[in-house]
Design a protein around this motif. Structure first.
Motif, PDB file in Angstrom:
ATOM      1  N   UNK A  50      13.473  53.433  72.653  1.00 55.40           N
ATOM      2  CA  UNK A  50      13.623  52.144  73.346  1.00 55.40           C
ATOM      3  C   UNK A  50      14.935  52.035  74.133  1.00 55.40           C
ATOM      4  N   UNK A  51      15.983  52.685  73.636  1.00 52.58           N
ATOM      5  CA  UNK A  51      17.248  52.666  74.371  1.00 52.58           C
ATOM      6  C   UNK A  51      17.110  53.380  75.718  1.00 52.58           C
ATOM      7  N   UNK A  52      16.353  54.476  75.735  1.00 55.11           N
ATOM      8  CA  UNK A  52      16.134  55.180  77.008  1.00 55.11           C
ATOM      9  C   UNK A  52      15.343  54.320  77.982  1.00 55.11           C
ATOM     10  N   UNK A  53      14.371  53.573  77.474  1.00 55.90           N
ATOM     11  CA  UNK A  53      13.623  52.654  78.343  1.00 55.90           C
ATOM     12  C   UNK A  53      14.566  51.605  78.925  1.00 55.90           C
ATOM     13  N   UNK A  58      17.796  49.771  83.610  1.00 58.70           N
ATOM     14  CA  UNK A  58      19.085  49.272  84.074  1.00 58.70           C
ATOM     15  C   UNK A  58      19.680  48.153  83.246  1.00 58.70           C
ATOM     16  N   UNK A  59      19.177  47.960  82.015  1.00 55.20           N
ATOM     17  CA  UNK A  59      19.670  46.844  81.202  1.00 55.20           C
ATOM     18  C   UNK A  59      20.804  47.252  80.261  1.00 55.20           C
ATOM     19  N   UNK A  60      20.989  48.577  80.039  1.00 60.47           N
ATOM     20  CA  UNK A  60      22.151  49.051  79.293  1.00 60.47           C
ATOM     21  C   UNK A  60      22.759  50.231  80.049  1.00 60.47           C
ATOM     22  N   UNK A  65      23.891  53.508  75.517  1.00 62.21           N
ATOM     23  CA  UNK A  65      22.802  54.314  74.955  1.00 62.21           C
ATOM     24  C   UNK A  65      23.365  55.350  73.991  1.00 62.21           C
ATOM     25  N   UNK A  66      24.386  56.072  74.435  1.00 60.19           N
ATOM     26  CA  UNK A  66      24.907  57.193  73.653  1.00 60.19           C
ATOM     27  C   UNK A  66      25.541  56.742  72.337  1.00 60.19           C
ATOM     28  N   UNK A  67      26.125  55.553  72.318  1.00 63.33           N
ATOM     29  CA  UNK A  67      26.750  55.083  71.077  1.00 63.33           C
ATOM     30  C   UNK A  67      25.735  54.383  70.166  1.00 63.33           C
ATOM     31  N   UNK A  68      24.856  53.577  70.744  1.00 65.24           N
ATOM     32  CA  UNK A  68      23.933  52.796  69.902  1.00 65.24           C
ATOM     33  C   UNK A  68      22.954  53.687  69.145  1.00 65.24           C
ATOM     34  N   UNK A  69      22.594  54.827  69.723  1.00 66.15           N
ATOM     35  CA  UNK A  69      21.613  55.667  69.027  1.00 66.15           C
ATOM     36  C   UNK A  69      22.208  56.314  67.779  1.00 66.15           C
ATOM     37  N   UNK A  70      23.542  56.346  67.679  1.00 68.24           N
ATOM     38  CA  UNK A  70      24.183  56.931  66.504  1.00 68.24           C
ATOM     39  C   UNK A  70      24.930  55.897  65.659  1.00 68.24           C
ATOM     40  N   UNK A  71      24.696  54.613  65.902  1.00 75.31           N
ATOM     41  CA  UNK A  71      25.402  53.576  65.146  1.00 75.31           C
ATOM     42  C   UNK A  71      25.115  53.662  63.645  1.00 75.31           C
ATOM     43  N   UNK A  72      23.838  53.770  63.273  1.00 74.65           N
ATOM     44  CA  UNK A  72      23.484  53.799  61.850  1.00 74.65           C
ATOM     45  C   UNK A  72      24.037  55.034  61.158  1.00 74.65           C
ATOM     46  N   UNK A  73      23.929  56.181  61.823  1.00 74.52           N
ATOM     47  CA  UNK A  73      24.479  57.405  61.239  1.00 74.52           C
ATOM     48  C   UNK A  73      26.002  57.341  61.162  1.00 74.52           C
ATOM     49  N   UNK A 151      20.088  55.032  87.117  1.00 70.86           N
ATOM     50  CA  UNK A 151      19.207  56.103  86.664  1.00 70.86           C
ATOM     51  C   UNK A 151      17.912  56.152  87.473  1.00 70.86           C
ATOM     52  N   UNK A 152      17.214  57.291  87.397  1.00 68.16           N
ATOM     53  CA  UNK A 152      15.820  57.308  87.832  1.00 68.16           C
ATOM     54  C   UNK A 152      15.052  56.317  86.966  1.00 68.16           C
ATOM     55  N   UNK A 153      14.103  55.578  87.495  1.00 68.60           N
ATOM     56  CA  UNK A 153      13.404  55.734  88.776  1.00 68.60           C
ATOM     57  C   UNK A 153      13.987  54.923  89.940  1.00 68.60           C
TER      58      UNK A 153
END
Length: 226
Positions: A50-53, A58-60, A65-73, A151-153
């Motif tokens: 969902x972060x990639x979406x 263009x909302x994040x 993206x790079x930090x939120x995906x590793x927040x829990x870990x 980003x693309x698109x």
């Protein structure tokens, strides 16, 4: 067929390079004495996808993206998410392999058309992989969404790339990629021709129509060099 083109634009992940995120995460987490399981990977992707979406919409930002995906870990290991993300990108660079046919295709195109990469992947990984694979010298431009700011698109990243390539006639530009929602839709938004690399792992949405569709890079080379 190559006479039909002035520029060919490539996505990077799963278009030119294998992108095995599970293997990269397993390698990265061994440094923290963590046995990273398939369930761990499923949980990670439940956050990551969902972060990639959001990023493509263009909302994040790339950093978010790079930090939120590793927040829990990060909380679990008492390590900053930024550090985990950096370790992950380094691991992905270490295990990087070109897709079958990538080297032969680039060699066939070199000197005949301008070649560029347009990627939503992140700067540290893309640059490291190009150096490790020896592919860097094939490309006239390396366009990374993290650096461009869109980003693309979004058509703006294509506009930027084509400006770097001398503003060729868009009817003579081909975008090649494996992700319909970013690569093919992005090419459509920019008014260039498109080729979808269909690995058989994702459907083609009905509103996205590539100019061509192939199963792999050797098939694309056959079309381009016919």
């Amino acid at each position: 067929m190559l006479n039909d083109w002035d520029c060919i634009l490539f996505d990077a992940d799963d278009t030119l390079f294998h992108f095995d995120a599970f293997a990269g995460l397993q390698q990265m987490f061994t440094r923290y004495d963590v046995h990273f399981t398939e369930q761990d990977y499923a949980d990670y992707q439940a956050v990551n996808k969902p972060l990639w979406v959001d990023y493509q919409n263009g909302t994040i930002s790339a950093v978010q993206l790079q930090t939120r995906r590793f927040t829990l870990w990060g909380e679990k290991l008492s390590v900053a998410p930024e550090v985990l993300n950096s370790d992950f990108l380094n691991a992905m660079a270490e295990i990087c392999l070109p897709l079958d046919g990538a080297a032969a295709l680039l060699e066939a195109l070199k000197g005949k058309v301008k070649i560029a990469i347009i990627t939503n992947g992140f700067t540290a990984l893309q640059q490291a992989r190009l150096e490790r694979t020896g592919f860097r010298d094939y490309f006239d431009a390396l366009v990374i969404s993290e650096q461009v700011g869109v980003p693309k698109p979004d058509a703006a990243i294509f506009d930027h790339a084509l400006q770097l390539l001398g503003n060729p006639d868009r009817n003579r530009v081909l975008m090649v990629g494996d992700t319909p929602e970013s690569d093919i839709l992005g090419g459509m938004n920019a008014g260039v021709k498109t080729c979808w690399i269909d690995h058989g792992t994702r459907p083609l949405p009905p509103h996205i129509t590539p100019t061509w569709q192939v199963k792999n890079l050797p098939a694309l080379q056959s079309i381009l060099t016919a």
